[in-house]
Design an enzyme around this catalytic site. Structure first.
Site, mmCIF file in Angstrom:
data_model
loop_
_atom_site.group_PDB
_atom_site.id
_atom_site.type_symbol
_atom_site.label_atom_id
_atom_site.label_comp_id
_atom_site.label_asym_id
_atom_site.label_seq_id
_atom_site.Cartn_x
_atom_site.Cartn_y
_atom_site.Cartn_z
ATOM 1 N N CYS A 79 0.813 -1.223 0.000
ATOM 2 C CA CYS A 79 0.000 0.000 0.000
ATOM 3 C C CYS A 79 0.841 1.265 0.000
ATOM 4 C CB CYS A 79 -0.904 0.045 1.242
ATOM 5 S SG CYS A 79 -2.109 -1.265 1.361
ATOM 6 N N GLU A 88 -27.889 10.262 10.637
ATOM 7 C CA GLU A 88 -27.165 11.121 11.572
ATOM 8 C C GLU A 88 -25.653 10.966 11.470
ATOM 9 O OE1 GLU A 88 -26.796 13.922 14.788
ATOM 10 O OE2 GLU A 88 -28.388 13.462 13.337
ATOM 11 N N HIS A 119 -6.285 1.659 5.776
ATOM 12 C CA HIS A 119 -6.752 0.747 4.729
ATOM 13 C C HIS A 119 -7.251 -0.526 5.388
ATOM 14 C CE1 HIS A 119 -7.214 -1.789 1.329
ATOM 15 N NE2 HIS A 119 -6.089 -2.454 1.497
ATOM 16 N N HIS A 176 -12.356 -5.667 -2.536
ATOM 17 C CA HIS A 176 -11.059 -5.555 -1.858
ATOM 18 C C HIS A 176 -11.192 -4.904 -0.481
ATOM 19 C CE1 HIS A 176 -6.536 -4.324 -2.290
ATOM 20 N NE2 HIS A 176 -6.895 -4.325 -1.018
ATOM 21 N N HIS A 235 -9.886 -4.182 5.039
ATOM 22 C CA HIS A 235 -10.591 -5.124 4.176
ATOM 23 C C HIS A 235 -11.986 -5.358 4.739
ATOM 24 C CE1 HIS A 235 -6.674 -6.968 2.309
ATOM 25 N NE2 HIS A 235 -6.795 -5.667 2.110
#
Length: 245
Positions: free
Chosen positions: A92, A133, A110, A195, A112
């Protein structure tokens, strides 16, 4: 450049809010939330004082991560200042550095998330939900005219998060991510189909809040979809869809 042994001071801190420590804490929380299992997902945090970028490694189980496992990059050149022995940098990393460079991020999360993946199957190009809300936790395109501070969405606004297609290798998502930045300049997240999701903010606290709020909204959207209610329908229209069943 420092040697590896000299770089130990970059991760050696008793401060629980130091990026090297905080990434470990959050990775364990995200593992327990079923967001980062099987070594998947990752976090990067910019040190608020030095500007150094801390990145969780690849292939280490999130609940077992240690500060000594962290990679550290220069916040301007993106060159490595610290490379832990025997570990690989997160795939990443090019996506994290893109968020730092083009979105002025202070941290990126990040995950999953099962909710993100499921929503990527329900929605085509955009995740959309309205009139909830929790939407008030998400930043809008508006700014306070006096302070210039970014304002949050109103509860009856439509929250829109772009969805991009997955790629064989994670670093190949950089161009789709940059395209999403251009088309959705005010978004704080991008969903990757089948992903997961990338969420960023000016600080790790904000990125965490955005991530938690979006996961709640995605879970709600899935339940609304199961009831036949469009998640972005106007407030008050819900009964017109449920009455059909």
């Amino acid at each position: 450049m420092r040697t590896i042994s000299q770089a130990e001071d970059l991760v050696d801190s008793q401060d629980p809010h130091h990026p090297a420590n905080l990434i470990c804490t959050l990775c364990k929380q995200f593992f327990n939330s079923n967001w980062c299992t099987g070594t998947g997902g990752g976090i990067s945090i910019k040190h608020p004082d030095t500007g150094h970028l801390y990145v969780a490694p690849s292939g280490v189980q999130k609940e077992k991560m240690k500060p000594q496992d962290m990679f550290v990059l220069d916040g301007t050149t993106f060159e490595y200042l610290r490379v832990p022995k025997g570990l690989k940098p997160s795939a990443c990393t090019p996506l994290f550095t893109a968020c730092y460079k083009y979105k002025s991020a202070g941290a990126i999360v990040h995950t999953h998330s099962l909710n993100a993946v499921t929503c990527s199957l329900i929605f085509e190009k955009e995740f959309r939900i309205k009139g909830v809300e929790q939407i008030k936790a998400i930043p809008s395109s508006r700014k306070d005219p006096n302070t210039g501070k970014v304002l949050s969405l109103n509860w009856d606004d439509t929250c829109i998060i772009p969805i991009v297609e997955n790629q064989p290798h994670e670093d190949q998502l950089r161009d789709p991510l940059l395209d999403a930045f251009e088309k959705y300049p005010h978004t704080c997240a991008v969903i990757v189909r089948r992903h997961g999701i990338f969420v960023w903010g000016p600080t790790i606290d904000k990125a965490k809040i955005f991530n938690e709020a979006l996961d709640y909204l995605m879970e709600l959207a899935i339940k609304m979809h199961q009831l036949g209610i469009p998640p972005d329908c106007d407030v008050g229209e819900e009964s017109s869809y449920t009455s059909k069943h």
